[in-house]
Motif scaffolding. Structure first.
Motif, short mmCIF file in Angstrom:
data_model
loop_
_atom_site.label_atom_id
_atom_site.label_comp_id
_atom_site.label_asym_id
_atom_site.label_seq_id
_atom_site.Cartn_x
_atom_site.Cartn_y
_atom_site.Cartn_z
N HIS A 101 57.56 6.11 1.41
CA HIS A 101 57.25 6.27 0.00
C HIS A 101 58.51 6.05 -0.85
CE1 HIS A 101 53.81 9.09 1.41
NE2 HIS A 101 53.34 7.86 1.22
N LEU A 102 59.63 6.57 -0.39
CA LEU A 102 60.88 6.40 -1.12
C LEU A 102 61.28 4.93 -1.19
CD1 LEU A 102 62.94 9.35 0.47
CD2 LEU A 102 61.44 9.41 -1.53
N SER A 103 61.14 4.24 -0.07
CA SER A 103 61.46 2.80 -0.05
C SER A 103 60.54 2.02 -0.97
CB SER A 103 61.34 2.27 1.39
OG SER A 103 62.24 2.92 2.25
N LEU A 104 59.28 2.41 -1.02
CA LEU A 104 58.31 1.74 -1.91
C LEU A 104 58.72 1.92 -3.37
CD1 LEU A 104 55.48 0.37 -2.37
CD2 LEU A 104 54.59 2.70 -2.61
N LEU A 105 59.11 3.13 -3.76
CA LEU A 105 59.50 3.37 -5.15
C LEU A 105 60.67 2.47 -5.56
CD1 LEU A 105 59.30 7.27 -5.40
CD2 LEU A 105 57.68 5.60 -6.31
N LEU A 106 61.66 2.37 -4.71
CA LEU A 106 62.82 1.54 -5.03
C LEU A 106 62.44 0.07 -5.08
CD1 LEU A 106 65.71 3.24 -3.03
CD2 LEU A 106 64.98 3.62 -5.38
N VAL B 254 59.47 -1.14 -5.96
CA VAL B 254 58.73 -1.34 -7.22
C VAL B 254 59.70 -1.45 -8.38
CG1 VAL B 254 57.08 -0.35 -8.84
CG2 VAL B 254 56.64 -0.19 -6.38
N ALA B 255 60.70 -0.57 -8.43
CA ALA B 255 61.70 -0.62 -9.51
C ALA B 255 62.51 -1.91 -9.45
CB ALA B 255 62.62 0.59 -9.40
N ARG B 256 62.80 -2.38 -8.25
CA ARG B 256 63.61 -3.58 -8.07
C ARG B 256 62.85 -4.84 -8.50
NH1 ARG B 256 65.02 -2.38 -3.43
NH2 ARG B 256 63.55 -3.59 -2.17
N HIS B 257 61.56 -4.92 -8.15
CA HIS B 257 60.79 -6.15 -8.39
C HIS B 257 59.93 -6.08 -9.64
CE1 HIS B 257 62.01 -7.87 -4.58
NE2 HIS B 257 61.61 -6.79 -3.93
N GLY C 298 51.20 13.81 -8.78
CA GLY C 298 50.21 14.30 -9.73
C GLY C 298 50.29 13.67 -11.10
N ALA C 299 50.95 12.49 -11.20
CA ALA C 299 51.07 11.80 -12.49
C ALA C 299 51.57 10.38 -12.23
CB ALA C 299 52.01 12.55 -13.42
N PRO C 300 51.36 9.46 -13.19
CA PRO C 300 51.87 8.09 -13.02
C PRO C 300 53.38 8.05 -12.95
CG PRO C 300 50.23 8.19 -14.77
CD PRO C 300 50.58 9.61 -14.43
N LEU C 301 53.91 7.22 -12.08
CA LEU C 301 55.35 7.01 -11.97
C LEU C 301 55.78 5.70 -12.63
CD1 LEU C 301 55.96 8.15 -8.28
CD2 LEU C 301 56.15 9.50 -10.38
N PHE C 302 54.81 4.79 -12.83
CA PHE C 302 55.09 3.49 -13.46
C PHE C 302 53.97 3.16 -14.43
CE2 PHE C 302 57.29 3.40 -9.41
CZ PHE C 302 58.52 2.84 -9.72
N THR C 303 54.30 2.43 -15.47
CA THR C 303 53.30 1.90 -16.39
C THR C 303 53.47 0.39 -16.46
OG1 THR C 303 54.80 2.21 -18.28
CG2 THR C 303 53.26 4.01 -17.78
#
Length: 322
Positions: free
Chosen positions: A17-22, A24-27, A56-61
């Motif tokens: 999950h941590l790798s996925l977040l980074l 998403v932010a990168r791309h 429990g909430a959106p992390l990206f829009t």
């Protein structure tokens, strides 16, 4: 948004999950994230939804620039980056132990820190404590940025105060440095016929660090105080190899570097040092570390070795030119 029970993050949040977040932010695009991670786009979309459900909430829009982190997403990204870097450090320490070493340190050092000092410190660290090292060279501001991002464990650079992250790092003074003028031996012999002539010096060809650096700004100040227009350098560089090579091939070139560095460069006879003492000193060389609840043992060993070396090899300034 209701509070997130700590047990929920601890129980459900995974390294993937941590790798996925980074990613998403990168791309900024789940299509590119899917390609990067070698999964289908529906799988990447599902994985992001799973992470957002944990929080429990959106992390990206979505925006015209792609996926942009929300305030909660920004916090998650900072923590994810730190956790992954700590995990990488842990992995390197495990690998070091398996290879017969005790730990591994990522150390940053500015170019104007003595090479022999670094060589001795790294050698002693390995022989005494079995610590291996990766050494990075850059300016202090660049290295401190890497330190705060946890890409480096400690930095040997210029002491600097203030800044938004001042409470996240601390400085330990190692030694002071004074400036020295260097040039081709023929040029230095000619210059020594009298005291510094700043108008003549300003007309020469210079190699200087960027004026945005502490030493660059101070050199410009020397000319300003002498009421002379500071020279425009032929080249801006911190590279000692480049400085030495250019000066050795051109008896019209001069530069100003720390005295201990000038002594090292003069030993081969390709560069000479003018024995003038300037009326200022550089910001001191410090060991810069992140504030930690529990310091790294290898970092503590390295700090002690630096203290020993700097105490036993104190750098004295040149005598003042009368």
């Amino acid at each position: 948004m209701s509070g997130i029970p700590p047990s929920r993050l601890a129980a459900r949040l995974k390294v993937r999950h941590l790798s996925l977040l980074l990613a998403v932010a990168r791309h900024g695009s789940l299509t590119r994230v899917a390609v990067d991670m070698g999964v289908s786009q529906p799988a990447a979309t599902k994985a992001l939804a799973e992470v957002e459900d944990i929080f429990g909430a959106p992390l990206f829009t979505r925006s015209r620039h792609g996926l942009q982190p929300t305030p909660l997403g920004e916090l998650a990204l900072v923590r994810a980056r730190h956790l992954l870097q700590d995990l990488d450090q842990w992995t390197r320490e495990v690998d070091a132990l398996r290879s017969g070493h005790s730990a591994h340190l990522n150390i940053g050092a500015i170019p104007f820190v003595s090479g022999p000092l670094l060589t001795r410190a790294v050698s002693m660290l390995h022989h005494r404590h079995g610590v291996t090292v990766t050494l990075h060279r850059a300016t202090t501001d660049q290295l401190v940025e890497l330190l705060l991002r946890r890409d480096l464990d400690c930095v040997i650079g210029r002491a600097a105060g203030g800044g938004p992250d001042a409470r996240a790092i601390w400085h330990e003074l190692l030694y002071r440095q004074w400036p020295a003028l260097i040039g081709h031996p023929r040029l230095v012999r000619r210059l020594l016929r009298g005291p510094p002539d700043w108008a003549e010096l300003a007309s020469m060809r210079w190699i200087l660090p960027s004026p945005a650096t502490p030493i660059g700004a101070m050199i410009a100040g020397l000319f300003v105080r002498a009421q002379v227009q500071p020279p425009t350098p032929m080249i801006e560089t911190y590279s000692l190899d480049v400085i030495e090579g250019l000066i050795a091939d051109d008896d019209r070139l001069v530069s100003i570097v720390p005295e201990d560095i000038a002594r090292e460069m003069s030993r081969q006879g390709r560069v000479a040092t003018a024995p003038w003492r300037f009326d200022w000193e550089l910001p001191p060389i410090s060991l810069i570390r992140r504030v930690r609840e529990v310091p790294l043992q290898a970092e503590t060993h390295f700090a002690q070795i630096l203290r020993e070396l700097c105490a036993s090899e104190a750098i004295a300034p040149l005598p003042v030119q009368q």
